[in-house]
Enzyme design. Structure first.
Site, PDB file in Angstrom:
ATOM      1  N   GLY A  27       0.845  -1.602  -0.199  1.00  0.00           N
ATOM      2  CA  GLY A  27       0.282   0.075   0.036  1.00  0.00           C
ATOM      3  C   GLY A  27       0.834   1.151   0.244  1.00  0.00           C
ATOM      4  O   GLY A  27       2.034   1.257  -0.052  1.00  0.00           O
ATOM      5  N   HIS A  30       2.241   5.171  -4.870  1.00  0.00           N
ATOM      6  CA  HIS A  30       3.539   6.160  -5.587  1.00  0.00           C
ATOM      7  C   HIS A  30       2.782   5.673  -6.752  1.00  0.00           C
ATOM      8  O   HIS A  30       2.913   4.518  -7.329  1.00  0.00           O
ATOM      9  CB  HIS A  30       4.771   6.388  -4.609  1.00  0.00           C
ATOM     10  CG  HIS A  30       5.020   5.253  -4.798  1.00  0.00           C
ATOM     11  ND1 HIS A  30       6.281   4.362  -5.679  1.00  0.00           N
ATOM     12  CD2 HIS A  30       5.346   4.707  -3.723  1.00  0.00           C
ATOM     13  CE1 HIS A  30       6.422   4.137  -5.574  1.00  0.00           C
ATOM     14  NE2 HIS A  30       6.329   3.742  -4.722  1.00  0.00           N
ATOM     15  N   HIS A  33       4.699   2.002  -8.055  1.00  0.00           N
ATOM     16  CA  HIS A  33       3.785   0.690  -7.812  1.00  0.00           C
ATOM     17  C   HIS A  33       2.924   1.363  -9.237  1.00  0.00           C
ATOM     18  O   HIS A  33       2.310  -0.035  -9.559  1.00  0.00           O
ATOM     19  CB  HIS A  33       2.801   1.127  -6.300  1.00  0.00           C
ATOM     20  CG  HIS A  33       3.443   0.786  -5.061  1.00  0.00           C
ATOM     21  ND1 HIS A  33       4.267   1.645  -4.415  1.00  0.00           N
ATOM     22  CD2 HIS A  33       3.718  -0.410  -4.844  1.00  0.00           C
ATOM     23  CE1 HIS A  33       4.520   1.747  -3.074  1.00  0.00           C
ATOM     24  NE2 HIS A  33       4.612   0.354  -3.525  1.00  0.00           N
ATOM     25  N   GLN A  57       7.772  -9.414   8.075  1.00  0.00           N
ATOM     26  CA  GLN A  57       9.030  -9.118   7.887  1.00  0.00           C
ATOM     27  C   GLN A  57       9.821  -7.491   8.342  1.00  0.00           C
ATOM     28  O   GLN A  57      10.264  -7.329   8.062  1.00  0.00           O
ATOM     29  CB  GLN A  57       8.625  -8.817   6.079  1.00  0.00           C
ATOM     30  CG  GLN A  57       8.061  -7.216   5.422  1.00  0.00           C
ATOM     31  CD  GLN A  57       7.628  -7.652   4.600  1.00  0.00           C
ATOM     32  OE1 GLN A  57       6.439  -8.758   3.766  1.00  0.00           O
ATOM     33  NE2 GLN A  57       8.089  -6.971   3.677  1.00  0.00           N
ATOM     34  N   GLY A 144       9.571  -4.509  -7.757  1.00  0.00           N
ATOM     35  CA  GLY A 144      10.102  -3.885  -9.233  1.00  0.00           C
ATOM     36  C   GLY A 144      12.015  -3.821  -7.950  1.00  0.00           C
ATOM     37  O   GLY A 144      11.880  -4.501  -7.385  1.00  0.00           O
ATOM     38  N   ASP A 147      14.584  -3.262  -5.235  1.00  0.00           N
ATOM     39  CA  ASP A 147      14.126  -4.216  -3.901  1.00  0.00           C
ATOM     40  C   ASP A 147      14.975  -5.641  -5.047  1.00  0.00           C
ATOM     41  O   ASP A 147      14.692  -6.595  -5.018  1.00  0.00           O
ATOM     42  CB  ASP A 147      12.814  -4.636  -3.552  1.00  0.00           C
ATOM     43  CG  ASP A 147      12.337  -3.126  -2.504  1.00  0.00           C
ATOM     44  OD1 ASP A 147      13.026  -3.119  -1.242  1.00  0.00           O
ATOM     45  OD2 ASP A 147      12.039  -3.334  -3.082  1.00  0.00           O
ATOM     46  N   GLN A 150      15.311  -9.124  -2.579  1.00  0.00           N
ATOM     47  CA  GLN A 150      14.305  -8.869  -2.959  1.00  0.00           C
ATOM     48  C   GLN A 150      14.094 -10.109  -4.412  1.00  0.00           C
ATOM     49  O   GLN A 150      13.268 -11.027  -4.304  1.00  0.00           O
ATOM     50  CB  GLN A 150      12.913  -7.979  -2.364  1.00  0.00           C
ATOM     51  CG  GLN A 150      11.430  -8.570  -1.912  1.00  0.00           C
ATOM     52  CD  GLN A 150      10.808  -7.161  -2.020  1.00  0.00           C
ATOM     53  OE1 GLN A 150      10.173  -7.813  -0.604  1.00  0.00           O
ATOM     54  NE2 GLN A 150      10.125  -7.132  -2.950  1.00  0.00           N
ATOM     55  N   LEU A 181      11.758   6.131  -5.749  1.00  0.00           N
ATOM     56  CA  LEU A 181      10.564   6.414  -5.547  1.00  0.00           C
ATOM     57  C   LEU A 181      10.782   4.836  -4.160  1.00  0.00           C
ATOM     58  O   LEU A 181      10.743   3.880  -4.750  1.00  0.00           O
ATOM     59  CB  LEU A 181       9.424   6.252  -6.779  1.00  0.00           C
ATOM     60  CG  LEU A 181       9.334   7.679  -7.342  1.00  0.00           C
ATOM     61  CD1 LEU A 181       7.958   7.488  -7.789  1.00  0.00           C
ATOM     62  CD2 LEU A 181       9.027   8.689  -6.488  1.00  0.00           C
ATOM     63  N   ARG A 184       8.624   5.015   2.199  1.00  0.00           N
ATOM     64  CA  ARG A 184       9.598   5.716   2.967  1.00  0.00           C
ATOM     65  C   ARG A 184      10.387   7.498   2.957  1.00  0.00           C
ATOM     66  O   ARG A 184      10.951   7.688   3.438  1.00  0.00           O
ATOM     67  CB  ARG A 184      10.640   4.918   3.725  1.00  0.00           C
ATOM     68  CG  ARG A 184      10.055   3.436   3.617  1.00  0.00           C
ATOM     69  CD  ARG A 184      11.132   2.832   4.765  1.00  0.00           C
ATOM     70  NE  ARG A 184      10.337   2.048   5.718  1.00  0.00           N
ATOM     71  CZ  ARG A 184      10.309   0.317   5.255  1.00  0.00           C
ATOM     72  NH1 ARG A 184      10.529   0.151   4.284  1.00  0.00           N
ATOM     73  NH2 ARG A 184       9.557  -0.484   6.062  1.00  0.00           N
TER      74      ARG A 184
END
Length: 279
Positions: A27, A30, A33, A57, A144, A147, A150, A181, A184
């Site tokens: 959520g 921006h 996303h 996490q 994306g 990360d 990840q 972007l 945080r």
């Protein structure tokens, strides 16, 4: 757009769909996303998004309770992007009983870089992603490249478990000044936001030096870290790694032109930012 919270309702909505494209999020959406939603549409139909702030996490001193939740604004953005289903489970929906089975990445991939500074994170990520894949059963899923670690862990997990889901990596979406972007970024003060692109500049310094033939990665990492520190940052790491497995490159790797990526994580004030750049 249909909004569902239960796994049963989600499966009812997606019954018979064989080309579902999935974008999992936490959520506070921006433009980065939304670019994932657009890429997903190019690879499948319908597009399914999820919003779930995954407690598993977050470490004990991290910002789970403070993580920005902007559900109504997120819904409006997803509707404009033509998302077919938003899966927005509560914790009780997704974890109706304690999630005692976990998926733990191998130490050489999950225990380095981010895994060193946030030890529980990747087990929480892989566990929730595998569960979301089980719920949505997508043909493709988009993550994306911001990360980067990840993305690699999820891609390897999907391959090793023979999941019928293709993992697609989307290029990092940046502001005009180069800042990646991130949800945080909203924690940054005005002065910190003006300073934040220095992290991307540090990555570009390392990358440009290496492209020019300066291959002493330890020295380049040290200089980039010192520059950030001198500007008031608290860097966790700036590290050159092989793209294929995120291990440090050997002299032979450097001589042979093995594809590399430089990754960074640093605190600016109270906000921890991450970024990377392929070399």
């Amino acid at each position: 757009m249909k909004i569902v919270s239960s796994i049963e309702d989600l499966r009812d909505q997606l019954s018979g769909q064989l080309r579902t494209a999935f974008v999992p999020t936490m959520g506070n959406l921006h433009e980065g996303h939304l670019s994932l939603m657009r890429l997903a549409r190019k690879h499948g139909d319908p597009v399914v998004a999820s919003i779930f702030v995954n407690r598993l996490q977050f470490g004990p001193n991290e910002d789970f309770d403070k993580y920005p939740r902007t559900f109504q604004a997120d819904v409006e953005k997803l509707e404009k992007e033509g998302v077919y289903v938003l899966f927005a489970p509560t914790e009780k929906d997704l974890y109706p009983e304690p999630q005692e089975f976990r998926v733990r990445p191998p130490d050489d991939l999950g225990g380095t870089l981010e895994g060193e500074f946030r030890p529980a994170m990747f087990t929480g990520v892989t566990t929730v992603v595998l569960k979301l894949f089980s719920c949505v059963q997508p043909r493709v899923a988009v993550f994306g490249k911001k990360d980067y670690q990840q993305l690699m862990i999820i891609r390897n997990m999907a391959r090793q478990f023979a999941l019928p889901t293709e993992i697609i990596g989307a290029e990092t979406f940046r502001a005009e000044d180069g800042l990646a972007l991130s949800s945080r970024n909203m924690y940054l003060s005005e002065a910190e936001r003006a300073e934040a692109p220095a992290l991307y500049r540090a990555l570009n310094f390392v990358a440009s030096e290496m492209r020019a033939g300066h291959l002493d990665t330890f020295e380049l990492e040290r200089r980039a870290m010192l520059e950030l520190t001198s500007r008031g940052w608290k860097p966790d790491y700036i590290s050159v790694r092989k793209r294929i497995d995120l291990q440090p490159p050997s002299a032979g790797d450097l001589a042979q032109g093995t594809p590399l990526v430089v990754l960074a994580a640093a605190k600016l004030g109270n906000t921890r930012l991450i970024d990377n750049l392929e070399i």
